[in-house]
Design a protein around this motif. Structure first.
Motif, short mmCIF file in Angstrom:
data_model
loop_
_atom_site.label_atom_id
_atom_site.label_comp_id
_atom_site.label_asym_id
_atom_site.label_seq_id
_atom_site.Cartn_x
_atom_site.Cartn_y
_atom_site.Cartn_z
N SER A 218 0.82 -1.22 0.00
CA SER A 218 0.00 0.00 0.00
C SER A 218 0.84 1.26 0.00
O SER A 218 0.47 2.28 -0.57
CB SER A 218 -0.89 0.05 1.24
OG SER A 218 -1.94 -0.84 1.10
N GLN A 219 1.98 1.15 0.68
CA GLN A 219 2.77 2.36 0.90
C GLN A 219 3.15 3.09 -0.38
O GLN A 219 3.30 4.29 -0.37
CB GLN A 219 4.01 2.03 1.71
CG GLN A 219 3.78 2.39 3.16
CD GLN A 219 4.81 1.77 4.05
OE1 GLN A 219 5.96 1.61 3.65
NE2 GLN A 219 4.39 1.40 5.24
N TYR A 255 -3.79 7.00 3.82
CA TYR A 255 -4.19 5.58 3.74
C TYR A 255 -5.42 5.28 4.60
O TYR A 255 -5.86 4.14 4.67
CB TYR A 255 -3.02 4.68 4.16
CG TYR A 255 -1.81 4.91 3.27
CD1 TYR A 255 -1.84 4.51 1.95
CD2 TYR A 255 -0.70 5.57 3.75
CE1 TYR A 255 -0.76 4.76 1.12
CE2 TYR A 255 0.38 5.82 2.93
CZ TYR A 255 0.35 5.42 1.60
OH TYR A 255 1.39 5.67 0.78
N LEU A 256 -5.93 6.29 5.24
CA LEU A 256 -7.10 6.07 6.09
C LEU A 256 -8.34 5.92 5.22
O LEU A 256 -8.69 6.84 4.47
CB LEU A 256 -7.28 7.27 7.03
CG LEU A 256 -8.47 7.19 7.96
CD1 LEU A 256 -8.10 6.39 9.19
CD2 LEU A 256 -8.93 8.56 8.38
N VAL A 257 -9.00 4.76 5.28
CA VAL A 257 -10.19 4.59 4.45
C VAL A 257 -11.44 4.21 5.25
O VAL A 257 -12.54 4.38 4.79
CB VAL A 257 -9.99 3.54 3.33
CG1 VAL A 257 -9.02 4.06 2.31
CG2 VAL A 257 -9.56 2.21 3.88
N ARG A 258 -11.27 3.69 6.46
CA ARG A 258 -12.40 3.27 7.30
C ARG A 258 -13.09 2.03 6.74
O ARG A 258 -12.96 1.71 5.57
CB ARG A 258 -13.41 4.40 7.50
CG ARG A 258 -12.80 5.73 7.82
CD ARG A 258 -12.98 6.21 9.22
NE ARG A 258 -14.29 6.02 9.77
CZ ARG A 258 -14.53 5.24 10.81
NH1 ARG A 258 -13.55 4.60 11.41
NH2 ARG A 258 -15.73 5.15 11.29
N GLY A 259 -13.80 1.34 7.61
CA GLY A 259 -14.34 0.04 7.21
C GLY A 259 -15.76 0.07 6.67
O GLY A 259 -16.36 -0.98 6.49
N LEU A 260 -16.29 1.26 6.43
CA LEU A 260 -17.69 1.35 5.98
C LEU A 260 -17.71 2.10 4.66
O LEU A 260 -16.95 3.05 4.47
CB LEU A 260 -18.51 2.12 7.03
CG LEU A 260 -18.42 1.56 8.44
CD1 LEU A 260 -18.51 2.65 9.49
CD2 LEU A 260 -19.51 0.53 8.66
#
Ligand code: HAM
Length: 425
Positions: A218-219, A255-260
């Motif tokens: 991902s990085q 990279y923050l996308v959250r699980g919803l």
């Protein structure tokens, strides 16, 4: 016969702990009043489609964690895994999308996710959440984030780290997914099996994988903002600017996308480094398309939820040894002998009418035993009343701290007690 136990991942909250919960909830409610948020209570069970349509069919919460069952009428129902979808369903059902203008809600209550239980990860857990409908302004995003940080501060949480990202709008999403798909396809063999699956369904989710090898891949996946339309970029910059002006420390985490799946534009999370693997105290963001997706008029919205178990875990160390958490009844009424029970009751009634917490022993146990009980409960004063006291028309007050015994005439015992209870200034 084997004894019965609470289901794994669920817990009883015994009185000592319940006191801590009450404190959290009470200070949160005061803050919500201050910010003009009103409480909303929605059912714990909903038609499953409330969640499948909101959170995304591919979201792990839906595919792996939802308590899903058929009720007696053959309907597919689910225990709510989160609060946002239910609040949106209620908002639309009651026509608030047509009438409310700006509406600010908060809720507190249990949520259910069939996760593998571990520290900070429960199957029944509790969230405090807020949802604001009707504002597109970045100032509204900032207010919601500021409220979250204010709440944490009020609760005494220190060292929380706030991270934000910009997930763009629905128009940006296809481009973003396509680019990510291309990017991750090159490294297909270095992804975990779950992420290989995510690549097909929603490559955005790969950014959120906790596996080290997926993180490494991902990085290099570049700053997500480069796919975003100018208006989404502008919105996010404004949010960051307002937060800066409010003096709120935060990091942009691309990279923050959250699980919803419902998030658009701003998404954020607060973590507590001391919590171990499950370190997210809370999270939220904007979800401008959800009201429409659940059948309402297009209505922008933004909110967050915090996990109360994790808040309590983060506070545990700080609170150790604090006696303030468990206020005890301050007075113990000790009738001596059966004949004094009804007079004891009168004393107890008078105490309560005066707003003084008190308890009484109805078993008319020997005085020594009653004093032991009072001591165990941490009562400040014991009121004793038996034949001798009745004859003398007095109530005997024992100050448990000093051991002193005071004979108070029956008509002034309450004033005498109040003097003893008065905090020394
Ligand atoms: P979420 O990130 O899924 O967001 O959950 C919010 C918080 O609930 C987490 O940060 C965590 O503290 C707590 N939590 C989640 N799962 C568990 C669990 N199994 N055990 C203990 N605590 C847990 C939402 O639920 C969104 N509805 C937030 C939101 C509101 N977004 C917009 N409005």
């Amino acid at each position: 016969m084997t004894s019965l136990k609470a289901l794994g991942g669920t817990s009883d909250i015994l009185p000592d702990q319940a006191r801590r919960w009450q404190r959290l909830e009470e200070s949160a409610r005061r803050l919500m009043d201050l910010y003009g948020y009103e409480e909303i209570r929605t059912p714990l069970i909903e038609e499953a489609s409330v969640f499948t349509r909101s959170l995304g069919d591919a979201a792990e919460i839906v595919t792996k964690q939802m308590y899903l069952f058929e009720d007696r009428g053959g309907r597919r129902v689910a225990l709510r895994p989160e609060g946002t979808a239910s609040v949106v369903r209620a908002f639309v059902e009651h026509g608030l999308d047509k009438t409310a203008g700006l509406a600010r809600f908060y809720y507190v209550g249990p949520m259910f996710r069939a996760e593998r239980p571990q520290a900070g990860r429960r199957r029944q857990f509790h969230q405090l959440g807020v949802e604001v409908f009707g504002s597109m302004s970045p100032y509204q995003d900032a207010e919601v984030v500021e409220l979250l940080m204010h709440l944490l501060e009020k609760w005494g949480i220190q060292g929380a780290v706030l991270r934000l990202n910009n997930l763009g709008c629905q128009q940006d999403r296809p481009k973003m997914l396509e680019e990510l798909k291309k990017y991750f396809a090159q490294d297909y063999n270095n992804l975990c099996p779950d992420c290989q699956q995510r690549l097909k369904v929603n490559p955005l989710r790969i950014l959120d994988c906790k596996e080290e090898k997926c993180r490494l891949v991902s990085q290099g996946s570049m700053a997500s903002s480069k796919w975003l339309c100018p208006s989404c970029q502008e919105h996010f910059q404004q949010v960051m600017k307002v937060l800066d002006a409010l003096g709120i420390d935060c990091e942009w985490d691309q990279y923050l996308v959250r699980g919803l799946d419902y998030y658009t534009k701003t998404a954020f999370e607060v973590i507590h480094p001391g919590l171990g693997a499950q370190n997210a105290l809370g999270g939220g963001g904007r979800y401008d398309d959800l009201v429409e997706a659940l059948g309402g008029l297009p209505t922008p919205a933004v909110g967050f939820a915090v996990g109360l178990e994790r808040i309590l875990m983060a506070l545990e160390e700080k609170e150790a040894g604090s006696s303030e958490l468990s206020p005890r009844p301050s007075v113990f009424v000790a009738p001596i002998g059966e004949a004094s029970l009804s007079e004891g009751l009168k004393l107890l009634g008078a105490l309560r009418a005066a707003g003084i917490p008190g308890v009484m022993d109805y078993e008319a146990r020997p005085l020594k035993r009653q004093l032991e009980q009072a001591n165990k409960l941490g009562c400040r004063v014991v009121l004793m009343l038996g034949d001798v006291e009745r004859d003398k028309k007095i109530v005997l007050l024992k100050d448990m701290a000093s051991g002193a015994q005071i004979e108070a005439p029956q008509d002034v015992w309450l004033e005498t007690l109040q003097k003893i209870l008065k905090p020394v200034s």
